[in-house]
Design a protein around this motif. Structure first.
Motif, PDB file in Angstrom:
ATOM      1  N   LYS A  63      86.101 -12.306   7.276  1.00  0.00           N
ATOM      2  CA  LYS A  63      86.610 -13.540   7.878  1.00  0.00           C
ATOM      3  C   LYS A  63      85.453 -14.428   8.336  1.00  0.00           C
ATOM      4  O   LYS A  63      85.348 -15.566   7.951  1.00  0.00           O
ATOM      5  CB  LYS A  63      87.524 -13.219   9.059  1.00  0.00           C
ATOM      6  CG  LYS A  63      88.735 -12.413   8.662  1.00  0.00           C
ATOM      7  CD  LYS A  63      89.640 -13.204   7.771  1.00  0.00           C
ATOM      8  CE  LYS A  63      90.856 -12.364   7.413  1.00  0.00           C
ATOM      9  NZ  LYS A  63      91.491 -12.773   6.214  1.00  0.00           N
ATOM     10  N   LYS A  64      84.601 -13.912   9.209  1.00  0.00           N
ATOM     11  CA  LYS A  64      83.508 -14.697   9.767  1.00  0.00           C
ATOM     12  C   LYS A  64      82.356 -13.812  10.166  1.00  0.00           C
ATOM     13  O   LYS A  64      82.392 -12.598  10.026  1.00  0.00           O
ATOM     14  CB  LYS A  64      83.966 -15.421  11.041  1.00  0.00           C
ATOM     15  CG  LYS A  64      84.900 -16.551  10.865  1.00  0.00           C
ATOM     16  CD  LYS A  64      85.076 -17.200  12.213  1.00  0.00           C
ATOM     17  CE  LYS A  64      86.122 -18.270  12.182  1.00  0.00           C
ATOM     18  NZ  LYS A  64      86.257 -18.943  13.448  1.00  0.00           N
ATOM     19  N   LYS A  65      81.358 -14.455  10.719  1.00  0.00           N
ATOM     20  CA  LYS A  65      80.236 -13.845  11.398  1.00  0.00           C
ATOM     21  C   LYS A  65      79.593 -12.677  10.669  1.00  0.00           C
ATOM     22  O   LYS A  65      80.010 -11.538  10.790  1.00  0.00           O
ATOM     23  CB  LYS A  65      80.620 -13.425  12.806  1.00  0.00           C
ATOM     24  CG  LYS A  65      80.885 -14.584  13.711  1.00  0.00           C
ATOM     25  CD  LYS A  65      80.926 -14.151  15.153  1.00  0.00           C
ATOM     26  CE  LYS A  65      81.171 -15.367  16.019  1.00  0.00           C
ATOM     27  NZ  LYS A  65      81.203 -15.038  17.402  1.00  0.00           N
ATOM     28  N   SER A  66      78.569 -13.008   9.931  1.00  0.00           N
ATOM     29  CA  SER A  66      77.732 -11.977   9.326  1.00  0.00           C
ATOM     30  C   SER A  66      76.289 -12.460   9.381  1.00  0.00           C
ATOM     31  O   SER A  66      76.016 -13.650   9.498  1.00  0.00           O
ATOM     32  CB  SER A  66      78.156 -11.688   7.890  1.00  0.00           C
ATOM     33  OG  SER A  66      77.866 -12.775   7.057  1.00  0.00           O
ATOM     34  N   PHE A  67      75.375 -11.509   9.327  1.00  0.00           N
ATOM     35  CA  PHE A  67      73.961 -11.819   9.227  1.00  0.00           C
ATOM     36  C   PHE A  67      73.293 -10.720   8.417  1.00  0.00           C
ATOM     37  O   PHE A  67      73.871  -9.650   8.205  1.00  0.00           O
ATOM     38  CB  PHE A  67      73.305 -11.993  10.605  1.00  0.00           C
ATOM     39  CG  PHE A  67      73.263 -10.748  11.445  1.00  0.00           C
ATOM     40  CD1 PHE A  67      72.134  -9.950  11.486  1.00  0.00           C
ATOM     41  CD2 PHE A  67      74.361 -10.391  12.232  1.00  0.00           C
ATOM     42  CE1 PHE A  67      72.094  -8.812  12.273  1.00  0.00           C
ATOM     43  CE2 PHE A  67      74.325  -9.253  13.014  1.00  0.00           C
ATOM     44  CZ  PHE A  67      73.191  -8.455  13.041  1.00  0.00           C
ATOM     45  N   ALA A  68      72.084 -10.993   7.952  1.00  0.00           N
ATOM     46  CA  ALA A  68      71.360 -10.033   7.124  1.00  0.00           C
ATOM     47  C   ALA A  68      70.043  -9.674   7.795  1.00  0.00           C
ATOM     48  O   ALA A  68      69.446 -10.487   8.498  1.00  0.00           O
ATOM     49  CB  ALA A  68      71.099 -10.612   5.738  1.00  0.00           C
ATOM     50  N   THR A  69      69.616  -8.432   7.575  1.00  0.00           N
ATOM     51  CA  THR A  69      68.307  -7.991   8.041  1.00  0.00           C
ATOM     52  C   THR A  69      67.509  -7.462   6.854  1.00  0.00           C
ATOM     53  O   THR A  69      68.086  -6.931   5.906  1.00  0.00           O
ATOM     54  CB  THR A  69      68.411  -6.885   9.109  1.00  0.00           C
ATOM     55  OG1 THR A  69      69.123  -5.780   8.572  1.00  0.00           O
ATOM     56  CG2 THR A  69      69.098  -7.393  10.359  1.00  0.00           C
ATOM     57  N   VAL A  70      66.204  -7.633   6.917  1.00  0.00           N
ATOM     58  CA  VAL A  70      65.291  -7.101   5.915  1.00  0.00           C
ATOM     59  C   VAL A  70      64.361  -6.151   6.648  1.00  0.00           C
ATOM     60  O   VAL A  70      63.740  -6.525   7.644  1.00  0.00           O
ATOM     61  CB  VAL A  70      64.480  -8.217   5.228  1.00  0.00           C
ATOM     62  CG1 VAL A  70      63.493  -7.631   4.234  1.00  0.00           C
ATOM     63  CG2 VAL A  70      65.410  -9.194   4.545  1.00  0.00           C
ATOM     64  N   LYS A  71      64.285  -4.915   6.147  1.00  0.00           N
ATOM     65  CA  LYS A  71      63.456  -3.899   6.797  1.00  0.00           C
ATOM     66  C   LYS A  71      62.496  -3.306   5.774  1.00  0.00           C
ATOM     67  O   LYS A  71      62.931  -2.799   4.741  1.00  0.00           O
ATOM     68  CB  LYS A  71      64.344  -2.805   7.381  1.00  0.00           C
ATOM     69  CG  LYS A  71      63.588  -1.738   8.108  1.00  0.00           C
ATOM     70  CD  LYS A  71      64.547  -0.731   8.713  1.00  0.00           C
ATOM     71  CE  LYS A  71      63.786   0.383   9.391  1.00  0.00           C
ATOM     72  NZ  LYS A  71      64.683   1.393   9.948  1.00  0.00           N
ATOM     73  N   ILE A  72      61.205  -3.398   6.073  1.00  0.00           N
ATOM     74  CA  ILE A  72      60.188  -2.806   5.207  1.00  0.00           C
ATOM     75  C   ILE A  72      59.807  -1.433   5.750  1.00  0.00           C
ATOM     76  O   ILE A  72      59.744  -0.469   5.030  1.00  0.00           O
ATOM     77  CB  ILE A  72      58.971  -3.738   5.077  1.00  0.00           C
ATOM     78  CG1 ILE A  72      59.407  -5.000   4.335  1.00  0.00           C
ATOM     79  CG2 ILE A  72      57.819  -3.039   4.373  1.00  0.00           C
ATOM     80  CD1 ILE A  72      58.358  -6.052   4.203  1.00  0.00           C
ATOM     81  N   ASP A  73      59.554  -1.361   7.033  1.00  0.00           N
ATOM     82  CA  ASP A  73      59.357  -0.100   7.738  1.00  0.00           C
ATOM     83  C   ASP A  73      59.735  -0.345   9.201  1.00  0.00           C
ATOM     84  O   ASP A  73      60.240  -1.420   9.533  1.00  0.00           O
ATOM     85  CB  ASP A  73      57.935   0.452   7.561  1.00  0.00           C
ATOM     86  CG  ASP A  73      56.855  -0.490   8.051  1.00  0.00           C
ATOM     87  OD1 ASP A  73      57.157  -1.424   8.817  1.00  0.00           O
ATOM     88  OD2 ASP A  73      55.689  -0.309   7.668  1.00  0.00           O
ATOM     89  N   SER A  74      59.497   0.617  10.072  1.00  0.00           N
ATOM     90  CA  SER A  74      59.959   0.479  11.455  1.00  0.00           C
ATOM     91  C   SER A  74      59.281  -0.658  12.210  1.00  0.00           C
ATOM     92  O   SER A  74      59.833  -1.186  13.172  1.00  0.00           O
ATOM     93  CB  SER A  74      59.776   1.798  12.211  1.00  0.00           C
ATOM     94  OG  SER A  74      58.410   2.177  12.198  1.00  0.00           O
ATOM     95  N   GLN A  75      58.076  -1.079  11.782  1.00  0.00           N
ATOM     96  CA  GLN A  75      57.383  -2.178  12.451  1.00  0.00           C
ATOM     97  C   GLN A  75      57.627  -3.532  11.789  1.00  0.00           C
ATOM     98  O   GLN A  75      57.332  -4.556  12.381  1.00  0.00           O
ATOM     99  CB  GLN A  75      55.870  -1.926  12.482  1.00  0.00           C
ATOM    100  CG  GLN A  75      55.424  -0.900  13.484  1.00  0.00           C
ATOM    101  CD  GLN A  75      55.550   0.516  12.955  1.00  0.00           C
ATOM    102  OE1 GLN A  75      55.370   0.746  11.765  1.00  0.00           O
ATOM    103  NE2 GLN A  75      55.873   1.445  13.818  1.00  0.00           N
ATOM    104  N   ASN A  76      58.114  -3.561  10.560  1.00  0.00           N
ATOM    105  CA  ASN A  76      58.268  -4.811   9.819  1.00  0.00           C
ATOM    106  C   ASN A  76      59.728  -5.041   9.478  1.00  0.00           C
ATOM    107  O   ASN A  76      60.239  -4.510   8.493  1.00  0.00           O
ATOM    108  CB  ASN A  76      57.442  -4.769   8.524  1.00  0.00           C
ATOM    109  CG  ASN A  76      55.965  -4.722   8.790  1.00  0.00           C
ATOM    110  OD1 ASN A  76      55.443  -5.589   9.472  1.00  0.00           O
ATOM    111  ND2 ASN A  76      55.304  -3.710   8.284  1.00  0.00           N
TER     112      ASN A  76
END
Length: 168
Positions: free
Chosen positions: A26-39
């Motif tokens: 319906k609504k409200k989504s976002f994306a995350t990009v993770k390379i490792d725990s610090q990035n």
């Protein structure tokens, strides 16, 4: 010698055909990009996109030399209360190495999978490996392909399709 780290400019452009618990978003989504725990980086929340969110958020992340893939997660909800609804693992080899210049902009699309491994849409991203500041001119080489000298056609081959007729 310390391991080489590169900087990636990653833009999460959009996602397509997202579902939450087998129903259209319906609504409200976002994306995350993770390379490792610090990035790791995140997009802004898309309030209007539903199953077809449009993010177009750019982030710069460090890519250590020992990393072989990065993860793109799509979350439902807001930053304080959310759940991961889909994930894609992006191989680093898709945009590093080969014969592509260092600052080449790659447009890539990946199949998203839910926690059970079932298909849950597509994520569209762009990736550019930013030129490193510590690269010296002695490490950079131009690749030149020598032109073959011939007496005809200037090295250009012309193909003419011919029909093969088999005699019985």
């Amino acid at each position: 010698m310390a391991p080489i780290s590169r900087t990636l400019e990653i833009t999460v452009i959009s996602a397509e055909d997202l579902h939450r618990r087998r129903k259209s978003m319906k609504k409200k989504s976002f994306a995350t990009v993770k390379i490792d725990s610090q990035n790791l980086g995140s997009t802004q929340i898309d309030d209007r996109g539903g199953s077809y969110p449009f993010y177009n958020n750019k982030m710069a992340l460090n890519l250590p030399s020992n990393v072989s893939f990065m993860t793109v997660d799509v979350h439902s909800g807001n930053f304080s209360r959310n759940e991961i609804i889909a994930t894609a693992n992006v191989p680093v080899s898709d945009f590093l190495g080969g014969f592509v210049p260092e600052s080449y902009l790659h447009f890539l699309s990946y199949r998203l999978r839910d926690v059970r491994g079932k298909r849950n849409g597509i994520v569209n991203i762009s990736v550019r490996v930013l030129a490193s500041d510590h690269t010296s001119t002695s490490q950079t080489r131009k690749v030149q392909i020598p032109a073959e000298k011939t007496n005809f056609g200037g090295g250009v081959a012309i193909g003419i399709p011919m029909k093969f007729i088999e005699n019985y």
